[in-house]
Design an enzyme around this catalytic site. Structure first.
Site, mmCIF file in Angstrom:
data_model
loop_
_atom_site.group_PDB
_atom_site.id
_atom_site.type_symbol
_atom_site.label_atom_id
_atom_site.label_comp_id
_atom_site.label_asym_id
_atom_site.label_seq_id
_atom_site.Cartn_x
_atom_site.Cartn_y
_atom_site.Cartn_z
ATOM 1 N N ASN A 9 0.853 -1.113 -0.102
ATOM 2 C CA ASN A 9 0.202 0.217 0.325
ATOM 3 C C ASN A 9 1.050 1.529 -0.049
ATOM 4 O O ASN A 9 1.803 1.730 0.741
ATOM 5 C CB ASN A 9 -0.557 0.162 1.273
ATOM 6 C CG ASN A 9 -1.789 1.055 1.200
ATOM 7 O OD1 ASN A 9 -1.870 1.758 0.251
ATOM 8 N ND2 ASN A 9 -2.046 1.311 2.011
ATOM 9 N N LYS A 11 0.224 3.899 -0.320
ATOM 10 C CA LYS A 11 -0.324 5.758 -0.071
ATOM 11 C C LYS A 11 -0.217 6.507 -0.598
ATOM 12 O O LYS A 11 -0.259 6.634 -2.090
ATOM 13 C CB LYS A 11 -0.125 5.602 1.474
ATOM 14 C CG LYS A 11 -0.201 4.342 2.660
ATOM 15 C CD LYS A 11 -0.384 4.754 4.389
ATOM 16 C CE LYS A 11 -0.418 3.293 4.936
ATOM 17 N NZ LYS A 11 -0.541 3.266 6.251
ATOM 18 N N HIS A 95 -9.365 1.498 4.641
ATOM 19 C CA HIS A 95 -8.037 1.586 5.373
ATOM 20 C C HIS A 95 -8.464 2.429 6.017
ATOM 21 O O HIS A 95 -9.497 3.335 6.765
ATOM 22 C CB HIS A 95 -7.441 2.162 4.156
ATOM 23 C CG HIS A 95 -5.921 2.574 5.331
ATOM 24 N ND1 HIS A 95 -5.598 2.562 6.039
ATOM 25 C CD2 HIS A 95 -4.563 1.227 4.886
ATOM 26 C CE1 HIS A 95 -4.309 2.542 6.975
ATOM 27 N NE2 HIS A 95 -3.716 1.278 6.369
ATOM 28 N N GLU A 97 -7.245 4.706 7.779
ATOM 29 C CA GLU A 97 -6.925 6.329 7.728
ATOM 30 C C GLU A 97 -7.460 7.458 6.611
ATOM 31 O O GLU A 97 -8.393 8.024 6.718
ATOM 32 C CB GLU A 97 -5.036 6.523 6.944
ATOM 33 C CG GLU A 97 -4.407 6.178 7.415
ATOM 34 C CD GLU A 97 -2.760 5.445 6.188
ATOM 35 O OE1 GLU A 97 -2.933 5.242 5.857
ATOM 36 O OE2 GLU A 97 -2.219 4.744 7.496
ATOM 37 N N GLU A 167 -5.446 -5.230 10.404
ATOM 38 C CA GLU A 167 -4.504 -4.084 10.512
ATOM 39 C C GLU A 167 -4.551 -3.256 11.850
ATOM 40 O O GLU A 167 -5.333 -1.830 11.726
ATOM 41 C CB GLU A 167 -4.396 -2.703 9.739
ATOM 42 C CG GLU A 167 -4.267 -2.998 8.456
ATOM 43 C CD GLU A 167 -3.773 -2.237 6.643
ATOM 44 O OE1 GLU A 167 -2.593 -2.641 6.147
ATOM 45 O OE2 GLU A 167 -4.314 -1.109 7.211
ATOM 46 N N GLY A 173 2.732 2.643 10.945
ATOM 47 C CA GLY A 173 3.646 3.294 10.600
ATOM 48 C C GLY A 173 4.151 3.736 12.039
ATOM 49 O O GLY A 173 5.157 4.488 11.770
ATOM 50 N N SER A 213 3.624 -1.589 10.561
ATOM 51 C CA SER A 213 4.874 -1.981 10.242
ATOM 52 C C SER A 213 5.206 -3.493 10.099
ATOM 53 O O SER A 213 5.985 -4.110 10.807
ATOM 54 C CB SER A 213 5.239 -1.530 11.863
ATOM 55 O OG SER A 213 5.663 -0.780 12.500
ATOM 56 N N GLY A 234 3.130 -0.764 4.063
ATOM 57 C CA GLY A 234 3.299 0.099 3.781
ATOM 58 C C GLY A 234 4.729 0.651 4.081
ATOM 59 O O GLY A 234 4.822 0.256 2.813
HETATM 60 P P1 13P Z 1 2.916 0.395 8.183
HETATM 61 O O1 13P Z 1 3.702 -1.280 6.794
HETATM 62 O O2 13P Z 1 3.693 1.377 6.949
HETATM 63 O O3 13P Z 1 3.479 0.279 8.741
HETATM 64 O O4 13P Z 1 1.460 0.569 7.092
HETATM 65 C C1 13P Z 1 0.680 -0.405 6.904
HETATM 66 C C2 13P Z 1 -0.079 -0.340 6.538
HETATM 67 O O5 13P Z 1 -1.708 0.774 6.618
HETATM 68 C C3 13P Z 1 -1.135 -1.375 5.610
HETATM 69 O O6 13P Z 1 -2.007 -0.144 4.854
#
Ligand code: 13P
Length: 249
Positions: A9, A11, A95, A97, A167, A173, A213, A234
């Site tokens: 992803n 983002k 997601h 976010e 997640e 993150g 992560s 991510g």
């Molecule tokens: P990270 O791998 O950066 O923690 O993000 C995970 C994520 O939100 C994937 O959709």
């Protein structure tokens, strides 16, 4: 048996030049033909380019959102038929976010899932609890409620083709990964909720990813767990070498 599914992803990252360099490098590194499913979910403006770069490979392309209506006065939105025209295979829905910053609700998530299952694009549904919900011991209650609302009205056949990404928001993150045991407990729980809503065969077939992560150093321990079928990556999906190492878990 479920095929492992590793999806990136991106983002809101990757310029055109960065994306081109990434795709070239990943294609050279990629050696897992036939063993894993792989996809990169990119910003809308990168999708057509990625479809072109990955043509003739097993690497699929996904979007990160869509609208549930096919057309109309929805400034800034992109519809499922528009995405289908690009020839992409996946679309992330719900997601955290988008739930947090863009007012995505279980109701809109559900409408988007229903619309995608009437298309050639398969959804990757994201669910997960906040830190305070976990601290209060409510992670199963929260995630179970998301699954029940998000999957309402779908058929067992739909859900067999669905990917659910667990997640935990506190792990996204932050560098703070859920332990393999914590992640397995929740992925197993999600599978059991799918079993209750549909049947044992559907629960056995649905693909469940862990996200938060995930990186080369922890991918193999997470992937060794029975109910974790893949990862939604991510930060570590922005570097072709790191992403490929996760594919090779
Ligand atoms: P990270 O791998 O950066 O923690 O993000 C995970 C994520 O939100 C994937 O959709």
């Amino acid at each position: 048996m479920r095929t492992p599914f590793i999806a990136g992803n991106w983002k809101m990252n990757m310029t055109a030049a960065e994306a081109e360099a990434f795709c070239k490098e990943l294609k050279e590194l990629y050696k897992k033909q036939g063993e894993v499913k792989t996809a990169i979910c990119a910003p809308f403006v990168r999708l057509a380019e990625l479809v072109e770069y990955f043509k003739g490979t097993e690497i699929k392309v996904g979007a990160q959102n869509c609208h549930f209506e096919d057309s109309g006065a929805f400034t800034g939105e992109v519809s499922v038929p528009m995405l289908e025209e690009l020839g992409i295979d996946y679309c992330i829905i719900g997601h955290s976010e988008r739930r947090e910053y863009f007012a995505e609700t279980d109701e809109t998530v559900n409408k988007k899932l229903v619309r995608l299952f009437a298309s050639s694009i398969l959804p990757i549904l994201c669910v997960g609890e906040k830190l305070e919900e976990r601290d209060a011991g409510k992670e199963k209650e929260v995630v179970g409620a998301q699954i029940r609302k998000d999957l309402e009205g779908l058929t067992a056949e739909n859900v067999k083709a669905l990917t659910i990404a667990y997640e935990p928001i506190w792990a996204i993150g932050t560098g703070r990964t859920a332990s393999p045991e914590q992640a397995e407990e929740m992925c197993g729980y999600i599978r059991s909720v799918v079993g209750e809503m549909f049947d044992a065969e559907t629960a056995e077939a649905v693909t469940i990813q862990y996200g938060g992560s995930m990186k080369p150093a922890n991918a193999s321990d997470l992937m060794a767990m029975e109910d974790i079928d893949g990862g939604l990556i991510g930060g570590a999906s922005l570097k072709a070498q790191d992403f490929n190492q996760i594919i090779e878990f």
